[in-house]
Design a protein around this motif. Structure first.
Motif, PDB file in Angstrom:
ATOM      1  N   ASN A   1      37.481  37.760  40.230  1.00 51.62           N
ATOM      2  CA  ASN A   1      38.480  37.122  39.436  1.00 51.62           C
ATOM      3  C   ASN A   1      38.093  37.310  37.836  1.00 51.62           C
ATOM      4  O   ASN A   1      39.098  37.770  37.085  1.00 51.62           O
ATOM      5  CB  ASN A   1      38.636  35.612  39.725  1.00 51.62           C
ATOM      6  CG  ASN A   1      39.719  35.102  38.798  1.00 51.62           C
ATOM      7  OD1 ASN A   1      40.800  35.604  38.433  1.00 51.62           O
ATOM      8  ND2 ASN A   1      39.403  34.182  38.104  1.00 51.62           N
ATOM      9  N   GLN A   2      36.916  37.181  37.608  1.00 53.83           N
ATOM     10  CA  GLN A   2      36.361  37.019  35.958  1.00 53.83           C
ATOM     11  C   GLN A   2      36.391  38.552  35.823  1.00 53.83           C
ATOM     12  O   GLN A   2      36.953  38.774  34.668  1.00 53.83           O
ATOM     13  CB  GLN A   2      35.093  36.594  35.959  1.00 53.83           C
ATOM     14  CG  GLN A   2      34.957  35.011  35.985  1.00 53.83           C
ATOM     15  CD  GLN A   2      36.011  34.383  35.161  1.00 53.83           C
ATOM     16  OE1 GLN A   2      35.992  34.632  33.874  1.00 53.83           O
ATOM     17  NE2 GLN A   2      36.827  33.410  35.591  1.00 53.83           N
ATOM     18  N   ARG A   3      35.984  39.295  36.597  1.00 56.33           N
ATOM     19  CA  ARG A   3      36.086  41.063  36.236  1.00 56.33           C
ATOM     20  C   ARG A   3      37.542  41.494  35.743  1.00 56.33           C
ATOM     21  O   ARG A   3      37.680  42.064  34.688  1.00 56.33           O
ATOM     22  CB  ARG A   3      35.435  41.707  37.179  1.00 56.33           C
ATOM     23  CG  ARG A   3      35.413  43.345  36.920  1.00 56.33           C
ATOM     24  CD  ARG A   3      34.589  44.002  37.936  1.00 56.33           C
ATOM     25  NE  ARG A   3      34.519  45.607  37.546  1.00 56.33           N
ATOM     26  CZ  ARG A   3      33.604  46.170  36.854  1.00 56.33           C
ATOM     27  NH1 ARG A   3      32.599  45.264  36.402  1.00 56.33           N
ATOM     28  NH2 ARG A   3      33.516  47.222  36.512  1.00 56.33           N
ATOM     29  N   ILE A   4      38.504  41.005  36.825  1.00 54.27           N
ATOM     30  CA  ILE A   4      39.930  41.607  36.716  1.00 54.27           C
ATOM     31  C   ILE A   4      40.436  40.824  35.281  1.00 54.27           C
ATOM     32  O   ILE A   4      41.280  41.525  34.597  1.00 54.27           O
ATOM     33  CB  ILE A   4      40.733  41.164  37.897  1.00 54.27           C
ATOM     34  CG1 ILE A   4      40.209  41.903  39.136  1.00 54.27           C
ATOM     35  CG2 ILE A   4      42.142  41.169  37.692  1.00 54.27           C
ATOM     36  CD1 ILE A   4      40.792  41.353  40.365  1.00 54.27           C
ATOM     37  N   GLN A   5      40.271  39.750  35.080  1.00 57.42           N
ATOM     38  CA  GLN A   5      40.736  38.900  34.096  1.00 57.42           C
ATOM     39  C   GLN A   5      40.394  39.460  32.744  1.00 57.42           C
ATOM     40  O   GLN A   5      40.904  39.789  31.823  1.00 57.42           O
ATOM     41  CB  GLN A   5      40.622  37.355  34.116  1.00 57.42           C
ATOM     42  CG  GLN A   5      41.424  36.638  35.078  1.00 57.42           C
ATOM     43  CD  GLN A   5      42.165  35.481  34.683  1.00 57.42           C
ATOM     44  OE1 GLN A   5      42.032  35.064  33.436  1.00 57.42           O
ATOM     45  NE2 GLN A   5      42.097  34.476  35.516  1.00 57.42           N
ATOM     46  N   ARG A   6      38.905  39.478  32.599  1.00 57.27           N
ATOM     47  CA  ARG A   6      38.251  40.150  31.456  1.00 57.27           C
ATOM     48  C   ARG A   6      38.794  41.377  31.202  1.00 57.27           C
ATOM     49  O   ARG A   6      39.223  41.770  29.888  1.00 57.27           O
ATOM     50  CB  ARG A   6      36.842  40.324  31.732  1.00 57.27           C
ATOM     51  CG  ARG A   6      36.006  40.645  30.399  1.00 57.27           C
ATOM     52  CD  ARG A   6      34.618  41.005  30.820  1.00 57.27           C
ATOM     53  NE  ARG A   6      34.733  41.960  31.752  1.00 57.27           N
ATOM     54  CZ  ARG A   6      33.777  42.483  32.465  1.00 57.27           C
ATOM     55  NH1 ARG A   6      32.370  41.797  32.580  1.00 57.27           N
ATOM     56  NH2 ARG A   6      33.552  43.510  33.206  1.00 57.27           N
ATOM     57  N   GLU A   7      39.016  42.288  31.927  1.00 54.92           N
ATOM     58  CA  GLU A   7      39.405  43.753  31.698  1.00 54.92           C
ATOM     59  C   GLU A   7      40.725  43.910  31.332  1.00 54.92           C
ATOM     60  O   GLU A   7      41.295  44.772  30.580  1.00 54.92           O
ATOM     61  CB  GLU A   7      38.889  44.567  32.691  1.00 54.92           C
ATOM     62  CG  GLU A   7      37.450  44.868  33.244  1.00 54.92           C
ATOM     63  CD  GLU A   7      36.930  46.219  33.832  1.00 54.92           C
ATOM     64  OE1 GLU A   7      37.873  46.719  34.327  1.00 54.92           O
ATOM     65  OE2 GLU A   7      35.701  46.298  33.976  1.00 54.92           O
ATOM     66  N   ILE A   8      41.475  43.123  31.956  1.00 55.97           N
ATOM     67  CA  ILE A   8      42.976  43.317  31.861  1.00 55.97           C
ATOM     68  C   ILE A   8      43.217  42.650  30.239  1.00 55.97           C
ATOM     69  O   ILE A   8      44.270  43.014  29.663  1.00 55.97           O
ATOM     70  CB  ILE A   8      43.959  42.469  32.966  1.00 55.97           C
ATOM     71  CG1 ILE A   8      43.875  43.455  34.170  1.00 55.97           C
ATOM     72  CG2 ILE A   8      45.349  42.245  32.426  1.00 55.97           C
ATOM     73  CD1 ILE A   8      44.598  42.691  35.443  1.00 55.97           C
ATOM     74  N   ALA A   9      42.716  41.565  30.071  1.00 59.29           N
ATOM     75  CA  ALA A   9      42.564  41.085  28.625  1.00 59.29           C
ATOM     76  C   ALA A   9      42.274  41.991  27.567  1.00 59.29           C
ATOM     77  O   ALA A   9      42.756  42.064  26.588  1.00 59.29           O
ATOM     78  CB  ALA A   9      41.893  39.505  28.708  1.00 59.29           C
ATOM     79  N   SER A  10      41.305  42.743  28.009  1.00 59.55           N
ATOM     80  CA  SER A  10      40.904  43.846  26.842  1.00 59.55           C
ATOM     81  C   SER A  10      42.036  44.852  26.627  1.00 59.55           C
ATOM     82  O   SER A  10      42.283  45.360  25.425  1.00 59.55           O
ATOM     83  CB  SER A  10      39.642  44.564  27.515  1.00 59.55           C
ATOM     84  OG  SER A  10      39.068  45.346  26.274  1.00 59.55           O
ATOM     85  N   MET A  11      42.450  45.269  27.750  1.00 58.01           N
ATOM     86  CA  MET A  11      43.706  46.264  27.723  1.00 58.01           C
ATOM     87  C   MET A  11      44.731  45.627  26.996  1.00 58.01           C
ATOM     88  O   MET A  11      45.505  46.348  26.353  1.00 58.01           O
ATOM     89  CB  MET A  11      43.841  46.748  29.048  1.00 58.01           C
ATOM     90  CG  MET A  11      42.926  47.595  29.645  1.00 58.01           C
ATOM     91  SD  MET A  11      43.421  48.363  31.297  1.00 58.01           S
ATOM     92  CE  MET A  11      43.144  47.047  32.336  1.00 58.01           C
ATOM     93  N   ALA A  12      45.091  44.440  26.974  1.00 56.79           N
ATOM     94  CA  ALA A  12      46.443  43.774  26.457  1.00 56.79           C
ATOM     95  C   ALA A  12      46.165  43.798  25.068  1.00 56.79           C
ATOM     96  O   ALA A  12      46.989  43.695  24.124  1.00 56.79           O
ATOM     97  CB  ALA A  12      46.506  42.265  27.027  1.00 56.79           C
ATOM     98  N   LYS A  13      44.947  43.757  24.458  1.00 60.81           N
ATOM     99  CA  LYS A  13      44.790  44.002  23.042  1.00 60.81           C
ATOM    100  C   LYS A  13      44.453  45.419  22.664  1.00 60.81           C
ATOM    101  O   LYS A  13      43.985  45.518  21.346  1.00 60.81           O
ATOM    102  CB  LYS A  13      43.395  42.949  22.995  1.00 60.81           C
ATOM    103  CG  LYS A  13      43.470  41.620  23.012  1.00 60.81           C
ATOM    104  CD  LYS A  13      42.087  40.823  22.670  1.00 60.81           C
ATOM    105  CE  LYS A  13      42.498  39.205  22.964  1.00 60.81           C
ATOM    106  NZ  LYS A  13      42.869  39.008  24.194  1.00 60.81           N
TER     107      LYS A  13
END
Length: 298
Positions: free
Chosen positions: A164-176
């Motif tokens: 979960n942490q890996r998925i959330q972190r990477e998608i948050a980066s792409m969103a930016k």
């Protein structure tokens, strides 16, 4: 302004690593280091730790690594940043280990048909999907790469937390707009609903965003709802209800894991609304086709 320097070709870089003696040198330097501090070892000590016979042979292979994966100092030798990354990939088993976690049921239900969700891991991919038995829809909610060793020797709760942490972190980066793999610039575009793409028959996916990196050519598909999980308006909305949404399993959030709560509301200009719910309260998040949040209101 950056100074142009001669770069090593990819085939030459991998050729440097295609030798067991050199891998032993990188591993010895990595094993000797403490977190965040690459250890510097004198020539003789490094040779002893790498367990390499023959001073001339050891010196030859060490010199091949210097300048790219190893730095030479007055005190000895230490890993450069690329060397650290190679060592980390070795330790994580990214290219070598094969791990399989058989599917197990989660304390969550399919957002499409209501059947239990299941999670599993094989071929280096963590998956959360509908149970996919007779009568179930088989929807896939998340399919994501995780290094094998990150999920080994963990209880199920630990596997879910790490993924979960890996998925959330990477998608948050792409969103930016920042590539989570190389820090390059991410281009994103909302694909038409009739566009050909992997898993087009997945009933949980209708509005999909394609993210591509200009630098490393990395790419990933996400849902519109998945991109707003880390948005300040959404984080604040959940915080007002006493919930840290960044610690919630992203696949358990209906707005982030399916298109059931996403609606296209305009075409000129293009707009979509994601309905984020918590304890009966609703936050409506409007996005444009970049996609960026243009408005959030309760």
């Amino acid at each position: 302004m950056t100074e142009d320097t001669e770069s090593l070709r990819p085939d030459d870089a991998f050729t440097l690593l295609a030798d067991r003696t050199r891998i032993k040198i990188i591993r010895a330097l990595g094993d000797a280091s403490t977190p965040g501090v690459p250890e510097t070892l004198p020539f003789s000590e490094l040779r002893r730790r790498a367990d390499i016979s023959g001073s001339g042979r050891f010196n030859y292979h060490l010199k091949q690594l210097v300048g790219q994966f190893v730095e030479e100092t007055d005190e000895g030798y230490r890993l450069s940043y690329p060397g650290v990354r190679v060592y980390q990939a070795m330790k994580a088993g990214t290219f070598t280990e094969r791990v399989r976690i058989e599917p197990f049921e989660l304390d969550a239900t399919c957002h499409v048909c209501g059947a239990p969700q299941v999670a599993g891991y094989h071929d280096s991919m963590f998956r959360v999907r509908c149970r996919d038995e007779a009568g179930d829809c088989g929807a896939v909610f998340y399919k994501y790469f995780c290094p094998p060793s990150s999920l080994t020797e963990r209880e199920r709760a630990g596997v879910l937390r790490a993924a979960n942490q890996r998925i959330q972190r990477e998608i948050a980066s792409m969103a930016k707009g920042v590539c989570p793999w190389c820090c390059g610039r991410i281009d994103a575009r909302v694909l038409p609903t009739d566009a050909e793409m992997p898993q087009r028959d997945n009933p949980a996916i209708e509005h999909r965003v394609l993210h591509t990196c200009d630098t490393c050519d990395g790419s990933l598909y996400t849902r519109l709802g998945g991109l707003v999980v880390s948005h300040p308006a959404v984080v604040s909305f959940f915080h007002d209800h006493g919930v840290d949404v960044t610690r919630r399993h992203v696949w358990s959030l209906p707005f982030a894991s399916s298109d059931e709560r996403t609606t296209v509301t305009g075409s000129d200009p293009w707009r979509a609304t994601v309905r984020v719910g918590c304890e009966g309260d609703v936050l409506r998040v409007r996005l444009d086709d970049e996609p960026s949040v243009v408005e959030a209101c309760r």
